[in-house]
Enzyme design. Structure first.
Site, PDB file in Angstrom:
ATOM      1  N   ASP A  61       0.880  -1.167   0.000  1.00 30.51           N
ATOM      2  CA  ASP A  61       0.000   0.000   0.000  1.00 30.51           C
ATOM      3  C   ASP A  61       0.913   1.211   0.000  1.00 30.51           C
ATOM      4  O   ASP A  61       1.544   1.531   1.019  1.00 30.51           O
ATOM      5  CB  ASP A  61      -0.891  -0.012   1.239  1.00 30.51           C
ATOM      6  CG  ASP A  61      -1.782   1.228   1.355  1.00 30.51           C
ATOM      7  OD1 ASP A  61      -1.573   2.196   0.588  1.00 30.51           O
ATOM      8  OD2 ASP A  61      -2.674   1.235   2.221  1.00 30.51           O
ATOM      9  N   SER A 145       1.085  12.654 -15.555  1.00 28.71           N
ATOM     10  CA  SER A 145      -0.007  12.657 -16.525  1.00 28.71           C
ATOM     11  C   SER A 145       0.050  13.935 -17.347  1.00 28.71           C
ATOM     12  O   SER A 145       0.539  14.968 -16.871  1.00 28.71           O
ATOM     13  CB  SER A 145      -1.354  12.596 -15.794  1.00 28.71           C
ATOM     14  OG  SER A 145      -2.437  12.798 -16.688  1.00 28.71           O
ATOM     15  N   TYR A 158      -7.274  15.730  -9.131  1.00 29.25           N
ATOM     16  CA  TYR A 158      -6.389  14.737  -9.760  1.00 29.25           C
ATOM     17  C   TYR A 158      -5.285  15.457 -10.522  1.00 29.25           C
ATOM     18  O   TYR A 158      -4.097  15.131 -10.385  1.00 29.25           O
ATOM     19  CB  TYR A 158      -7.194  13.831 -10.705  1.00 29.25           C
ATOM     20  CG  TYR A 158      -6.323  12.971 -11.592  1.00 29.25           C
ATOM     21  CD1 TYR A 158      -5.740  11.808 -11.104  1.00 29.25           C
ATOM     22  CD2 TYR A 158      -6.076  13.324 -12.917  1.00 29.25           C
ATOM     23  CE1 TYR A 158      -4.933  11.024 -11.909  1.00 29.25           C
ATOM     24  CE2 TYR A 158      -5.274  12.550 -13.736  1.00 29.25           C
ATOM     25  CZ  TYR A 158      -4.700  11.394 -13.227  1.00 29.25           C
ATOM     26  OH  TYR A 158      -3.884  10.617 -14.032  1.00 29.25           O
ATOM     27  N   LYS A 162      -1.081  15.455  -9.935  1.00 27.79           N
ATOM     28  CA  LYS A 162      -0.099  15.090 -10.965  1.00 27.79           C
ATOM     29  C   LYS A 162       0.841  16.256 -11.281  1.00 27.79           C
ATOM     30  O   LYS A 162       2.027  16.054 -11.572  1.00 27.79           O
ATOM     31  CB  LYS A 162      -0.812  14.610 -12.230  1.00 27.79           C
ATOM     32  CG  LYS A 162      -1.544  13.279 -12.058  1.00 27.79           C
ATOM     33  CD  LYS A 162      -0.579  12.155 -11.691  1.00 27.79           C
ATOM     34  CE  LYS A 162      -1.241  10.787 -11.749  1.00 27.79           C
ATOM     35  NZ  LYS A 162      -0.299   9.697 -11.423  1.00 27.79           N
TER      36      LYS A 162
END
Length: 251
Positions: A61, A145, A158, A162
């Site tokens: 994890d 990304s 998100y 990134k």
């Protein structure tokens, strides 16, 4: 004959991570398949071994420091050290207007996409410094990304996580450049992975593909080839790079 190079790949039980792990193995690199998903992770490791490669699976994890410490211990026990760390494990939430996002959405993307790199650095960089003292290559690739470079309404937090991963990569590249540990980021465009339905939102997959000049989504092989290149001797003068692997999306 020198001992094989060793790569730790997080989120390697499926998608981009599985592709990266398999590509490293093809080049003779020993691979640690790290993932929370035991079934997928074990399968990827077993497939690599079945094809003559070297691999182990370690449950991890990435949001827990002790999990990183365990990965390092297992890696050292199996292969004697580590050369490459690929922070690929990532998370998102379903695309939606920013005022509909929740604190849980925010925490999820920042824990998995950013805090994981914090733990990775604190646990793995000391090991990479030891690798360098012994004369071995050392490199880290953070899978970011295209959303970390350009705006993407519907995925605000998100995108922010990134963008932070890219910033972290550049700062680490500068800080550890004198130690000859290279840090680079890969910035995939919309890809054929298990998470792709989360990114679509109001648009259709076809509409998203139309924004990519080469006319298709990214595949695990595309991301794997670029990641392995950034860890190779041929890329020895590349550090602090955020490489779009995007079919021209950001052109």
């Amino acid at each position: 004959m020198s001992s094989p190079r060793v790569a730790i790949v997080t989120g390697a039980g499926s998608g981009f991570g599985a592709g990266i792990a398999q590509r490293f193995a093809k080049d003779g690199v020993a691979v640690v398949v790290a993932d929370v998903a035991e079934e997928g992770g074990n399968k990827v490791a077993q497939d690599i071994v079945a094809k003559g490669g070297k691999a182990i699976f370690v449950k991890c994890d990435v949001t827990k420091r002790e999990a990183w410490e365990n990965v390092l211990a297992e890696t050292t026990a199996a292969f004697g050290g580590v050369n490459f760390v690929i922070n690929n494990a990532g998370a998102t939430y379903a695309s939606k207007p920013v005022l509909e996002t929740t604190e849980a959405d925010f925490d999820k993307v920042n824990d998995v996409n950013l805090k994981s790199i914090f733990y990775s650095v604190h646990v793995m960089v000391p090991a990479l410094l030891e690798t360098r003292k012994k004369g071995g290559p050392a490199a880290v690739v953070n899978v970011a990304s295209t959303a970390g470079i350009m705006g993407r309404p519907g995925l605000t937090w998100y995108c922010a996580s990134k963008a932070a991963a890219i910033s972290v990569t550049k700062n680490l590249a500068i800080e550890f450049g004198p130690d000859q540990i290279r840090f680079n980021a890969i910035c995939p465009v919309f890809g054929n992975t298990g998470l792709k339905h989360m990114f679509v939102g109001q648009a259709s997959e076809e509409q998203i593909i139309k924004t990519i000049p080469l006319g298709r989504a990214s595949e695990p092989e595309d991301i794997a080839n670029s990641t392995v290149f950034l860890c190779s001797d041929e890329a020895s003068f590349l550090t602090g790079v955020a490489l779009p692997v995007d079919g021209g999306r950001l052109a």
